[in-house]
Design a protein around this motif. Structure first.
Motif, PDB file in Angstrom:
ATOM      1  N   ALA A  94       5.250   5.012   5.909  1.00 61.72           N
ATOM      2  CA  ALA A  94       5.013   4.302   4.652  1.00 61.72           C
ATOM      3  C   ALA A  94       5.478   5.233   3.533  1.00 61.72           C
ATOM      4  O   ALA A  94       4.735   6.090   3.069  1.00 61.72           O
ATOM      5  CB  ALA A  94       3.530   3.970   4.508  1.00 61.72           C
ATOM      6  N   ASP A  95       6.747   5.086   3.165  1.00 61.21           N
ATOM      7  CA  ASP A  95       7.360   6.049   2.238  1.00 61.21           C
ATOM      8  C   ASP A  95       6.959   5.734   0.800  1.00 61.21           C
ATOM      9  O   ASP A  95       7.133   4.611   0.339  1.00 61.21           O
ATOM     10  CB  ASP A  95       8.880   6.006   2.398  1.00 61.21           C
ATOM     11  N   GLU A  96       6.435   6.766   0.110  1.00 59.40           N
ATOM     12  CA  GLU A  96       5.966   6.625  -1.281  1.00 59.40           C
ATOM     13  C   GLU A  96       4.987   5.457  -1.392  1.00 59.40           C
ATOM     14  O   GLU A  96       5.193   4.519  -2.173  1.00 59.40           O
ATOM     15  CB  GLU A  96       7.156   6.463  -2.233  1.00 59.40           C
ATOM     16  N   ILE A  97       3.925   5.547  -0.616  1.00 64.45           N
ATOM     17  CA  ILE A  97       2.947   4.455  -0.486  1.00 64.45           C
ATOM     18  C   ILE A  97       2.294   4.089  -1.819  1.00 64.45           C
ATOM     19  O   ILE A  97       1.873   2.957  -2.019  1.00 64.45           O
ATOM     20  CB  ILE A  97       1.876   4.828   0.576  1.00 64.45           C
ATOM     21  N   ASN A  98       2.240   5.038  -2.760  1.00 60.73           N
ATOM     22  CA  ASN A  98       1.575   4.753  -4.039  1.00 60.73           C
ATOM     23  C   ASN A  98       2.507   4.083  -5.060  1.00 60.73           C
ATOM     24  O   ASN A  98       2.164   3.929  -6.215  1.00 60.73           O
ATOM     25  CB  ASN A  98       0.971   6.037  -4.632  1.00 60.73           C
ATOM     26  N   ARG A  99       3.701   3.661  -4.623  1.00 64.61           N
ATOM     27  CA  ARG A  99       4.627   2.979  -5.540  1.00 64.61           C
ATOM     28  C   ARG A  99       4.462   1.464  -5.494  1.00 64.61           C
ATOM     29  O   ARG A  99       5.179   0.736  -6.175  1.00 64.61           O
ATOM     30  CB  ARG A  99       6.079   3.312  -5.184  1.00 64.61           C
ATOM     31  N   THR A 100       3.561   0.971  -4.641  1.00 65.66           N
ATOM     32  CA  THR A 100       3.410  -0.481  -4.506  1.00 65.66           C
ATOM     33  C   THR A 100       2.013  -0.889  -4.963  1.00 65.66           C
ATOM     34  O   THR A 100       1.078  -0.087  -4.872  1.00 65.66           O
ATOM     35  CB  THR A 100       3.674  -0.879  -3.034  1.00 65.66           C
ATOM     36  N   PRO A 101       1.837  -2.112  -5.491  1.00 70.21           N
ATOM     37  CA  PRO A 101       0.515  -2.516  -5.997  1.00 70.21           C
ATOM     38  C   PRO A 101      -0.538  -2.588  -4.880  1.00 70.21           C
ATOM     39  O   PRO A 101      -0.192  -2.720  -3.701  1.00 70.21           O
ATOM     40  CB  PRO A 101       0.773  -3.911  -6.585  1.00 70.21           C
ATOM     41  N   PRO A 102      -1.825  -2.527  -5.266  1.00 66.79           N
ATOM     42  CA  PRO A 102      -2.921  -2.524  -4.275  1.00 66.79           C
ATOM     43  C   PRO A 102      -2.880  -3.699  -3.297  1.00 66.79           C
ATOM     44  O   PRO A 102      -3.254  -3.554  -2.144  1.00 66.79           O
ATOM     45  CB  PRO A 102      -4.181  -2.581  -5.145  1.00 66.79           C
ATOM     46  N   LYS A 103      -2.405  -4.864  -3.750  1.00 64.43           N
ATOM     47  CA  LYS A 103      -2.348  -6.043  -2.861  1.00 64.43           C
ATOM     48  C   LYS A 103      -1.490  -5.733  -1.624  1.00 64.43           C
ATOM     49  O   LYS A 103      -1.827  -6.106  -0.504  1.00 64.43           O
ATOM     50  CB  LYS A 103      -1.750  -7.223  -3.638  1.00 64.43           C
ATOM     51  N   THR A 104      -0.367  -5.052  -1.849  1.00 68.72           N
ATOM     52  CA  THR A 104       0.535  -4.731  -0.735  1.00 68.72           C
ATOM     53  C   THR A 104       0.011  -3.534   0.051  1.00 68.72           C
ATOM     54  O   THR A 104       0.108  -3.504   1.275  1.00 68.72           O
ATOM     55  CB  THR A 104       1.962  -4.470  -1.264  1.00 68.72           C
TER      56      THR A 104
END
Length: 317
Positions: free
Chosen positions: A110-120
């Motif tokens: 899961a690359d750069e996991i904090n770049r996507t909103p909480p829903k995803t």
């Protein structure tokens, strides 16, 4: 095979794995060590480091050395849960057909996991905890072994979404990758700017990894070691009677019971790779920082005074 023989075999396999990974990953011994420990325990890891420290390469190399299926998901602000889990489509006979997403693999980067909103981000929760996914009311089991190895860049805050505490707690280890030493960096530059390619041999199969995970769970633990781990986790909770002054002053929240479980599991694995047949308090201490660091929350006073989470955990040890 007897359990004693199995532990000795594990030590050999572990050393072989490290030497295979070492062909590609120069330095980062602690990160490699904790990543392998999390895999032996069946846990997930969060790799934190600035760009260029070989986080993605590390996960790639580990999956090659373990002979497992590997999928990379690049997390972006427009990524949807269906991009991870899969979705249903109408086939030519007008029946709904489920197309599996990249989550159906053994190792997920899961690359750069904090770049996507909480829903995803939340799309990973069920897979990480239950080893299954639910899409349109249908339940799908994931193939074992299954691991999520996520990466996160600690310096960029723009366009990022902090991971919710519930998600962070699902990660067994939070592993910080450090800058290489001068010698290591020279070796990295030499190896990455030539035409020589290193081939990584697969040391373990999926079945062997599942057998190792079962072996780790069978390792006996003395009551005093379990009590030490539970007491250590209890000391991180500011409202607990066992909390130290430092914890009461600088922490908002402490670690939950999942931390105690992970401390014991990781201590068992740490003992096993060192050829021991039961963990002691030293094994718990060896894995405490990467297991506790993402589960405790500092307050503003700690931020203002430059107190790090590692300082607080070290004071408890």
């Amino acid at each position: 095979m007897s359990d004693v023989k199995a532990v000795n075999e594990l030590v050999n396999k572990y050393n072989l794995l490290k030497s295979e990974i070492g062909k590609v990953i120069i330095g980062q011994h602690e990160a490699v060590n904790f990543t392998l420990l999390s895999i032996f325990c069946g846990g997930h890891s969060l790799l934190i480091g600035v760009p260029g420290l070989a986080k993605t390469l590390l996960v790639n190399t580990v999956s090659d050395a373990l002979g497992l299926n590997f999928k990379r998901i690049q997390f972006t602000p427009d990524l949807m849960p269906s991009d991870i889990l899969g979705s249903e489509i109408l086939d030519e006979n007008r029946h709904f057909k489920f197309i599996k997403g990249p989550i159906f693999s053994n190792i997920i980067l899961a690359d750069e996991i904090n770049r996507t909103p909480p829903k995803t981000q939340a799309a990973l929760l069920e897979a990480m905890q239950e080893r299954s996914v639910t899409v349109s009311g249908n339940h799908y089991k994931l193939e074992l072994p299954f691991f999520v190895l996520a990466t996160q860049n600690p310096i960029e805050q723009e366009g990022t979404y902090p991971l919710p505490e519930a998600q962070l707690d699902r990660f067994m280890f939070s592993i910080n990758l450090e800058y290489p030493t001068f010698k290591e960096e020279v070796a990295v530059v030499k190896s990455t700017t030539s035409t020589i390619k290193q081939n990584v041999e697969a040391i373990l199969t999926g079945q062997e990894i599942v057998a190792i995970q079962n072996l780790i769970r069978k390792i006996p633990v003395a009551d005093n070691v379990i009590e030490y781990a539970v007491s250590l986790v209890g000391k991180t909770r500011p409202k607990s009677n066992e909390a130290t002054e430092k914890v009461k002053t600088y922490l908002d929240w402490g670690a939950g019971p999942r931390a105690s479980q992970n401390l014991i599991l990781a201590a068992k694995a740490h003992a096993a790779i060192n050829g021991k047949f039961s963990p002691d308090i030293e094994d718990v201490k060896a894995v405490a920082i990467p297991i506790l660091s993402h589960r405790i929350v500092k307050n503003y006073k700690a931020e203002a005074e430059g107190i790090t989470i590692s300082d607080i955990i070290t004071s408890l040890l």
